[in-house]
Write an enzyme that holds these catalytic residues in place. Structure first.
Site, mmCIF file in Angstrom:
data_model
loop_
_atom_site.group_PDB
_atom_site.id
_atom_site.type_symbol
_atom_site.label_atom_id
_atom_site.label_comp_id
_atom_site.label_asym_id
_atom_site.label_seq_id
_atom_site.Cartn_x
_atom_site.Cartn_y
_atom_site.Cartn_z
ATOM 1 C CD GLU A 125 60.281 60.047 -44.250
ATOM 2 O OE1 GLU A 125 59.838 59.975 -43.098
ATOM 3 O OE2 GLU A 125 59.577 59.838 -45.257
ATOM 4 C CE LYS A 127 64.906 57.913 -53.325
ATOM 5 N NZ LYS A 127 65.226 56.599 -53.848
ATOM 6 C CG ASP A 129 68.282 51.189 -52.731
ATOM 7 O OD1 ASP A 129 67.356 51.415 -53.520
ATOM 8 O OD2 ASP A 129 69.451 50.953 -53.076
ATOM 9 C CE1 TYR A 236 57.156 56.459 -49.674
ATOM 10 C CE2 TYR A 236 58.624 54.850 -48.680
ATOM 11 C CZ TYR A 236 57.939 55.329 -49.774
ATOM 12 O OH TYR A 236 58.038 54.674 -50.961
ATOM 13 C CE LYS A 324 68.395 58.663 -55.343
ATOM 14 N NZ LYS A 324 68.494 58.099 -56.662
ATOM 15 C CB CYS A 418 75.130 55.073 -89.697
ATOM 16 S SG CYS A 418 74.084 53.947 -88.765
ATOM 17 C CB CYS A 421 72.129 52.167 -92.418
ATOM 18 S SG CYS A 421 72.322 53.933 -92.139
ATOM 19 C CB CYS A 436 72.654 57.631 -88.576
ATOM 20 S SG CYS A 436 71.970 56.764 -89.980
ATOM 21 C CB CYS A 442 69.227 53.905 -90.359
ATOM 22 S SG CYS A 442 70.265 53.387 -88.994
HETATM 23 P P1 AMP Z 1 63.142 56.831 -57.367
HETATM 24 O O1 AMP Z 1 63.001 55.339 -57.185
HETATM 25 O O2 AMP Z 1 64.543 57.277 -57.547
HETATM 26 O O3 AMP Z 1 62.158 57.348 -58.352
HETATM 27 O O4 AMP Z 1 62.759 57.482 -55.970
HETATM 28 C C1 AMP Z 1 61.460 57.516 -55.536
HETATM 29 C C2 AMP Z 1 61.197 56.368 -54.628
HETATM 30 O O5 AMP Z 1 61.933 56.475 -53.434
HETATM 31 C C3 AMP Z 1 59.788 56.313 -54.147
HETATM 32 O O6 AMP Z 1 58.920 55.771 -55.101
HETATM 33 C C4 AMP Z 1 59.920 55.419 -52.964
HETATM 34 O O7 AMP Z 1 59.822 54.086 -53.381
HETATM 35 C C5 AMP Z 1 61.358 55.597 -52.507
HETATM 36 N N1 AMP Z 1 61.514 56.060 -51.113
HETATM 37 C C6 AMP Z 1 62.301 55.455 -50.211
HETATM 38 N N2 AMP Z 1 62.245 56.064 -49.023
HETATM 39 C C7 AMP Z 1 61.385 57.088 -49.142
HETATM 40 C C8 AMP Z 1 60.900 58.097 -48.256
HETATM 41 N N3 AMP Z 1 61.325 58.173 -46.994
HETATM 42 N N4 AMP Z 1 60.010 58.975 -48.734
HETATM 43 C C9 AMP Z 1 59.592 58.913 -50.025
HETATM 44 N N5 AMP Z 1 60.008 57.993 -50.913
HETATM 45 C C10 AMP Z 1 60.909 57.084 -50.485
#
Ligand code: AMP
Length: 694
Positions: A125, A127, A129, A236, A324, A418, A421, A436, A442
Site C-alpha cells: 500500500e 507510504k 508522508d 494501516y 522508497k 584536528c 584541538c 583526531c 579535544c
Molecule cells: P520511517 O518514518 O521512515 O521510519 O517509516 C516508518 C513510518 O512510515 C511509520 O512509522 C509510519 O508512520 C509511516 N507509514 C506511512 N504509511 C504507512 C503504511 N501504509 N504502512 C506502514 N507505515 C506507514
C-alpha cells in the site's frame, strides 16, 4: 539580558525583555511548527510564554498585534503528557531498488526456513508522508491518541485528534474491547497550499511541506488550532488488541474500513515478486495525481502468523519494508567544506552549499562522507555540485559539473590535524575514517560525547537538548557527564544561576532539575549505551546488560578480559555479535583510568537498574545461556536465536560451563561433543520448541 524578577524591572528593562522574549518565542515556534525539531522542552517553552503574558499584564502598553499571545488567544495548556505504548511503534526498513526488494524477500524466506520459490503473499500500500499516530479504543469508544515519540513513549495528542473528522469516535459492536489502531495523520496537497496562502496573507509562518504542516497542526497545545486545520488520518496497522479478529493484513484493512477508517489506496495483494514490483511502478506513475504526498510504498507479509514469527529487529519489523521512490537531485554551488569532529574523533567533511530546494526541502548542507570520497569524486570548493536527497536520509554530494569548474580550482586537501584541538588526525589501518588523536583534550569530542550521553536512547533528559549542552559546556557548567547531576547543587550557590540566563526563568530551571533528577534511576542497557563506547550501539548495550546484569560485573569482567587467554575474554566473545574488534573497543574503554573516573563519578550520583529483558515473566528460559548447533529442521538459525532472545535467553556462540542448553540439530559436531563432555543439557530441536512453548 538576564531574566530579572518582574517587580524590580523598570519600563525600559521590561521593553527590552519583552522584545527578547518575542524573538525567543518566535524562534522556538519556527523550530517546533515549521521544522518540527524543537530545541527546548514544552515546559521550557511554556515558561517563556507565561513570562510574556505576565509582562503584558503588568505593562499593557507593550502589547502589539504581533505578540505571540495575540496569535494563539488562550493561554496554552501545560506541555503534552507522555503516553507509554503497550506495543512499540516501530519504524520501517527501506529498499531503494528492485534488487534490494528481492533481497528483502529472500531474507524473510530464509528466516522462515522456506525455499526461494515459496509463494509468499505480500500486501502493498502507499507510504503516506505524514505523522504516525496511535489511537486507542476502550469498549469501542475513542479514549486516547499518541504520537510515535521514540517508539516506546509518545505524546498525548488526544484532544487534537478528537478534532479530526475522519477518526471514528466510536466503533461498532464487532470491534474488540481494547483496540489500538496505528495510522498516519496527513494533509492533502490542495489543503496545504490553501493553508499556506492563508498563513501568508495573515503574516503568519508558512510550512515547508504538507508533512510539516500536518505535524505542526497536530502538535499544538491549543486543540482549537488543530480543529481549524484540514488534517486527515489513514489507518494501516494495529497495536494492542484484546481479541484477535484477523488472520491477514488484508483482513485488518477490510475491518478497519468497515469500522469507518480511511485507508491508503490503492492496495495490492499477490504472491509473485514481479507483480509487487509492477504495483510499485504503477503507483510511482500515479504519484503526482494522488491528492496527498507519498514517499514510496510499503510491502508487508500478508499472513499475520508469519508476521508474528518474523518479529522485529532493533527498531523495524522483519516482515515489512518501505520501497522508497528514487532520490531527487539538484545542482548548486559548493561554498565551503567544513570538518566536523564527532564523539569518537572521526573527522567528517560537510559541504556548505548555496541553499537550494530539492524536492520541496531547502538544502544548505550535505555530507561528503570522508577523505576518500572527496578524492575519488575530486570535489573542489567553488564547484557546481550535484546533490541528492532521498527521504529523510542526509543529503549527499554525488559529483561535480565538469563544464562549470572554474579555472584554477584547487584540489581539496584534507586536514591532517584536528580543526578543533589541533592534535594529529590519523587514519588507522583498515579504516576509512580519519580520526583526531586528541581524546579527552579535544573539546569537540567531549561535547559530542555529552550530547550522546543525553540523547534520546541514552539518558534522554527532557529540556536538555544539544543547544543546552553546548551553552553549558561553553560556560564551564558541564564538563563531564556526572556534572549534569551535580548541576542543581552547584546552582544553589551560584552567582550566575541558570534561572538568570538568557532564555531561562525560575520555572524552566526548576523543570530542568526535575527532569535531571528523574533520570537518576537508569537501566543498565541505557547507561552502557550512553557511555558512547566505540561500536557499542543500543542492541549490543542490551546484550551486554543482559549478560552481565550489573555494572560492577561488566567492569570487572572487562578488566579480566584484558588477558586474551582468560575465560572472561572467551565469555565476551561468546556474546552474540561481539567479535574481536568490538571486544577490543570495550576492553580498551574499561582499561583507561580517566574512563573509570567518569564511571565512579557517575555511579556516585545514580542508581543503575538491571536490564529488564522483554517478555521475561513466565519465560522458562529467561536468563539462560543457549547455544544452537547443527542444522535445525523447522526453525532457521536466525529465527531460533531471535525467539530465544525475545524470551530473555542469552545466545552464545560456543559451549562452556556456563551454557545451560545446547540445542543440537542434524550433523552437530564439536559443540555437541563439548556439551557432552561438560555435562551440559543437550536438547533436540523439538525438545527446545516444547520447552519454550509452555
Ligand atoms: P520511517 O518514518 O521512515 O521510519 O517509516 C516508518 C513510518 O512510515 C511509520 O512509522 C509510519 O508512520 C509511516 N507509514 C506511512 N504509511 C504507512 C503504511 N501504509 N504502512 C506502514 N507505515 C506507514
Amino acid at each position: 539580558m538576564a531574566n530579572k524578577a518582574l517587580f524590580d524591572m523598570d519600563q525600559e528593562d521590561a521593553r527590552a525583555r519583552y522584545a527578547a522574549l518575542i524573538k525567543e518565542i518566535e524562534k522556538h515556534d519556527l523550530l517546533y511548527h515549521q521544522q518540527d525539531s524543537p530545541e527546548i522542552s514544552d515546559a521550557a517553552y511554556d515558561a517563556l510564554r507565561n513570562e510574556l503574558e505576565a509582562l503584558e499584564k503588568q505593562y499593557p502598553e507593550l502589547k502589539t498585534d504581533q505578540s505571540p499571545s495575540a496569535k494563539v488567544g488562550a493561554a496554552p495548556a501545560k506541555g503534552f503528557r507522555k503516553v507509554r505504548h503497550k506495543v512499540p511503534m516501530l519504524s520501517l526498513s527501506n529498499v531503494f531498488t528492485e534488487e534490494e526488494f528481492f533481497e528483502f524477500r529472500e531474507r524473510v524466506l530464509n528466516f522462515l526456513n522456506l525455499d526461494k520459490d515459496h509463494d509468499l503473499e505480500i500486501l502493498a500500500e502507499p507510504k503516506v508522508d505524514g505523522l504516525s499516530c496511535s489511537l486507542r479504543y476502550e469498549n469501542r469508544q475513542f479514549v486516547q491518541a499518541a504520537t510515535r515519540g521514540d517508539g516506546y513513549e509518545g505524546e498525548d495528542i488526544t484532544e487534537n485528534v478528537k478534532t479530526i473528522t475522519d477518526v471514528p469516535k466510536s466503533l461498532p459492536k464487532d470491534a474488540p474491547d481494547i483496540l489500538e489502531v496505528r495510522g498516519e495523520i496527513y494533509m492533502r496537497r490542495g489543503d496545504f497550499m490553501a493553508l499556506n496562502q492563508k498563513q501568508e496573507e495573515e503574516g503568519k509562518q508558512v510550512f515547508a511541506n504538507p508533512r510539516n504542516a500536518a505535524a505542526g497542526s497536530v502538535r499544538q497545545l491549543n486543540a482549537e488550532i488543530t480543529k481549524s486545520r484540514p488534517i486527515h488520518l489513514f489507518g494501516y496497522a494495529l497495536g494492542e488488541v484484546s481479541t484477535p479478529f484477523a488472520k491477514t493484513q488484508k483482513e485488518i484493512r477490510d475491518k478497519l474500513s468497515a469500522w469507518g477508517f480511511s485507508l491508503p489506496e490503492p492496495s495490492y495483494v499477490g504472491k509473485g515478486p514481479k507483480e509487487a514490483l509492477k504495483y510499485y511502478t504503477e503507483i510511482e506513475k500515479e504519484r503526482s495525481d494522488l491528492p496527498y504526498e507519498i514517499d514510496g510504498i510499503v510491502y508487508k507479509v500478508n499472513d499475520l502468523a508469519l508476521q508474528e514469527r518474523l518479529g522485529f529487529v532493533s527498531r523495524a519489523p522483519r516482515w515489512a519494508t518501505a520501497h522508497k521512490f528514487p532520490a531527487e537531485k539538484a545542482v548548486t554551488v559548493l561554498k565551503d567544506i567544513d570538518i566536523q569532529v564527532g564523539r569518537t574523533g572521526v573527522l567528517t567533511p560537510v559541504a556548505r552549499l548555496e541553499p537550494i530546494s530539492v524536492g520541496g526541502v531547502v538544502v544548505s548542507n550535505a555530507t561528503l562522507h570522508n577523505k576518500d570520497e572527496i578524492e575519488r569524486k575530486d570535489i573542489r570548493i567553488g564547484d557546481h555540485v550535484i546533490i541528492q536527497r532521498a527521504g529523510d536520509v542526509i543529503p549527499q554530494v554525488l559529483g561535480f559539473v565538469e563544464e562549470k569548474r572554474k579555472k584554477g580550482a584547487k584540489k581539496y586537501i584534507f586536514p591532517d590535524h584536528c580543526p578543533v584541538c589541533n592534535s594529529l588526525a590519523i587514519r588507522e589501518e583498515g579504516e576509512v575514517a580519519v580520526r583526531c588523536t586528541g581524546g579527552l583534550i579535544c573539546d569537540a569530542q567531549v561535547v559530542e560525547r555529552l550530547k550522546h550521553f543525553i540523547s534520546r536512547n541514552a539518558f534522554d533528559i527532557e529540556g536538555m537538548g544539544t543547544k543546552v549542552i553546548e551553552a553549558f559546556w561553553a560556560d564551564g557548567l558541564i564538563k563531564a557527564p556526572a556534572d549534569i547531576f551535580t548541576l542543581e547543587k552547584r546552582d544553589k550557590n551560584s552567582l550566575t544561576p541558570i534561572r538568570a540566563r538568557d532564555g531561562w526563568g525560575e520555572q524552566s530551571a526548576k523543570n530542568l532539575f526535575e527532569s535531571i533528577n528523574a533520570r537518576r534511576d537508569i537501566e543498565l542497557n541505557r547507561f552502557i549505551y550512553a557511555l558512547g563506547i566505540r561500536q557499542i550501539g543500543e542492541a549490543t548495550a542490551k546484550r551486554l546488560a543482559a549478560s552481565y546484569g550489573m555494572l560492577e560485573a561488566l567492569q570487572s569482567a572487562m578488566q579480566a578480559a584484558q588477558d586474551h587467554e582468560s575465560e572472561a575474554y572467551q565469555d565476551l566473545l561468546n556474546i552474540e555479535d561481539i567479535g574481536p574488534s568490538v571486544a577490543d573497543d570495550l576492553i580498551g574503554f574499561f582499561a583507561e583510568p580517566h574512563n573509570i573516573d567518569v564511571l565512579n563519578d557517575l555511579t556516585a550520583e545514580l542508581s543503575i537498574k538491571p536490564y529488564d529483558a522483554p517478555d521475561m515473566e513466565d519465560s522458562p528460559v529467561a536468563g539462560k545461556t543457549v547455544v544452537f548447533t547443527g542444522t535445525l529442521e523447522t526453525l532457521s538459525r536466525a529465527e531460533a536465536k531471535a525467539k530465544a532472545e525475545s524470551l530473555g535467553a542469552k545466545v552464545a556462540g560456543s559451549v562452556s560451563k556456563k551454557t545451560d542448553y545446547v540445542v543440537a540439530g542434524a550433523d552437530a559436531g564439536s559443540k555437541l561433543k563439548k556439551a557432552k563432555e561438560l555435562g551440559v543439557n543437550v536438547l533436540s530441536e523439538q525438545e527446545w520448541i516444547d520447552l519454550i512453548s509452555v
